[in-house]
Design a protein around this motif. Structure first.
Motif, PDB file in Angstrom:
ATOM      1  N   GLU A   1      42.346 -10.787  -1.430  1.00 26.15           N
ATOM      2  CA  GLU A   1      43.752 -10.410  -1.524  1.00 26.15           C
ATOM      3  C   GLU A   1      44.614 -11.479  -0.870  1.00 26.15           C
ATOM      4  OE1 GLU A   1      45.276  -7.460  -2.872  1.00 26.15           O
ATOM      5  OE2 GLU A   1      43.342  -7.486  -3.880  1.00 26.15           O
TER       6      GLU A   1
ATOM      7  N   LEU B   1      46.873  -4.992  -5.488  1.00 22.39           N
ATOM      8  CA  LEU B   1      48.084  -5.431  -4.797  1.00 22.39           C
ATOM      9  C   LEU B   1      49.277  -4.530  -5.088  1.00 22.39           C
ATOM     10  CD1 LEU B   1      49.970  -7.098  -7.085  1.00 22.39           C
ATOM     11  CD2 LEU B   1      48.153  -8.777  -6.756  1.00 22.39           C
TER      12      LEU B   1
ATOM     13  N   ARG C   1      50.409  -3.141  -1.250  1.00 25.37           N
ATOM     14  CA  ARG C   1      51.489  -3.841  -0.545  1.00 25.37           C
ATOM     15  C   ARG C   1      52.674  -2.915  -0.328  1.00 25.37           C
ATOM     16  NH1 ARG C   1      51.583  -9.573  -3.917  1.00 25.37           N
ATOM     17  NH2 ARG C   1      49.604 -10.393  -3.095  1.00 25.37           N
TER      18      ARG C   1
END
Length: 373
Positions: free
Chosen positions: A195, A339, A343
């Motif tokens: 990541e 992601l 996030r």
């Protein structure tokens, strides 16, 4: 889907599945009945083949479908790198766990397993030992099934692990002539996943002179003729820079914005110019640095608090702070998430050097309150 925020900026539109070249072509033909099509452009990883298909149909400046396929299918890209002696990683396609085991034994541990045609580090993980292989293969296989290419086959790659800092080279290519314009230095989260947690760009980075020629060689290998590209590689102790992949599109994670903030070079505008057959201006007009930090959730769960210390919002170096999730949202880390689900926020800093930017962002991260239930 129908346009929302884009509406004020467009003169006409058709809705189509951009992963389906035939459906997109039909939509473009309908547009062409009322509008002159002067160029075709995409920034979407999964629409590269379609964009090439349309550029060929309307005789605009772009790349061939074969080039798009080489950029999308990592196995095809690796074969092209080998044919043109571009330093890369050993790579074997595996359709079964048994094939993956044989490939890993031949390459030697640790190995990286990834879907052949995904993006955003989805499905990519490290197998440090044979006991890690099944988990890594299952993760890559699930992602491969979700990201089949236009041939209907994605598959899993077992690759040599390249140890060393990860970077990308942002390049501008006009009619086969490539100009590397910036180096993006990447920050990654902990293994076994890859990541990306941040990037930094500094004008005048001396590394560009070292890695730029390798990026040019890689783009030549896949036949990249027109557009802005994002060429990823690792700086290894053995053999210097080695290719991870060529992305025939603008970089993600606001990398073009970092390049503009640091150098003044506008990569999206350059991509549009090239699509129209124009020669873009890639002369640097700034000499500073910019960096981005992606704040990940600390665990899976429901986001109960997402706030920043008020003093942070008034720092002169903070170019932006954007919350990507709201309280009440469910957040999910890899391997179950990606992601988009992991996030919570991103921050961009500008300063004289990348080192100062990164220090600012490290301080800023400590002033974010992200709480998960």
């Amino acid at each position: 889907m129908e346009p929302t925020w884009e509406a004020p900026y467009i003169h006409g539109h058709e809705v189509a599945d951009t992963t389906d070249p035939d459906a997109s072509l039909a939509a473009a033909e309908r547009l062409a009945a009322d509008h002159r099509i002067d160029g075709v452009l995409t920034w979407d990883e999964f629409a590269q083949h379609t964009a090439a298909h349309l550029a060929c149909r309307f005789a605009t400046f772009g790349n061939s479908t074969a080039t798009a396929h080489a950029c999308r299918d990592k196995a095809v890209g690796r074969a092209a790198f080998a044919a043109f002696n571009v330093p890369s990683a050993a790579s074997v396609r595996a359709d079964t766990l048994e094939q993956a085991r044989a490939a890993a034994a031949g390459i030697g541990y640790p190995v990286v397993l990834k879907p052949a045609a995904a993006a955003g580090s989805i499905g990519v993980s490290l197998a440090a030992t044979p006991k890690d292989l099944r988990t890594a293969f299952d993760l890559a296989s699930r992602a491969a099934g979700d990201h089949e290419d236009t041939t209907g086959r994605c598959g899993v790659l077992v690759e040599e692990y390249l140890d060393g800092p990860e970077i990308s080279v942002e390049c501008v290519t006009v009619r086969g002539v490539t100009t590397p314009v910036a180096v993006t230095r990447k920050r990654l989260g902990p293994p076994p996943y890859f990541e990306e947690t941040g990037h930094s760009v500094e004008a005048g980075d001396p590394l560009l002179a070292v890695v730029g020629p390798v990026a040019v060689q890689a783009l030549h290998a896949v036949g990249f003729a027109n557009g802005v590209s994002h060429v990823e590689m690792r700086l290894t102790d053995r053999g210097g820079p080695r290719l991870i992949e060529v992305n025939g599109r603008l970089g993600g994670d606001l990398i073009p914005h970092l390049v503009r903030e640091a150098t003044g070079i506008d990569l999206p505008l350059a991509a549009a110019d090239i699509a129209l057959g124009l020669r873009p201006d890639v002369t640097p007009t700034r000499r500073r640095a910019a960096a981005i930090h992606m704040a990940y959730a600390p665990a899976d769960g429901r986001l109960t608090r997402a706030a920043a210390h008020p003093a942070l919002l008034h720092q002169h170096w903070l170019e932006r702070l954007v919350w990507e999730h709201r309280t009440g949202d469910q957040v999910l880390l890899p391997p179950a998430g990606n992601l988009g689900t992991a996030r919570v926020a991103h921050l961009v800093a500008t300063a004289a050097t990348a080192e100062i930017c990164l220090q600012h962002l490290a301080d800023a991260a400590r002033h974010l309150d992200i709480t998960i239930d």
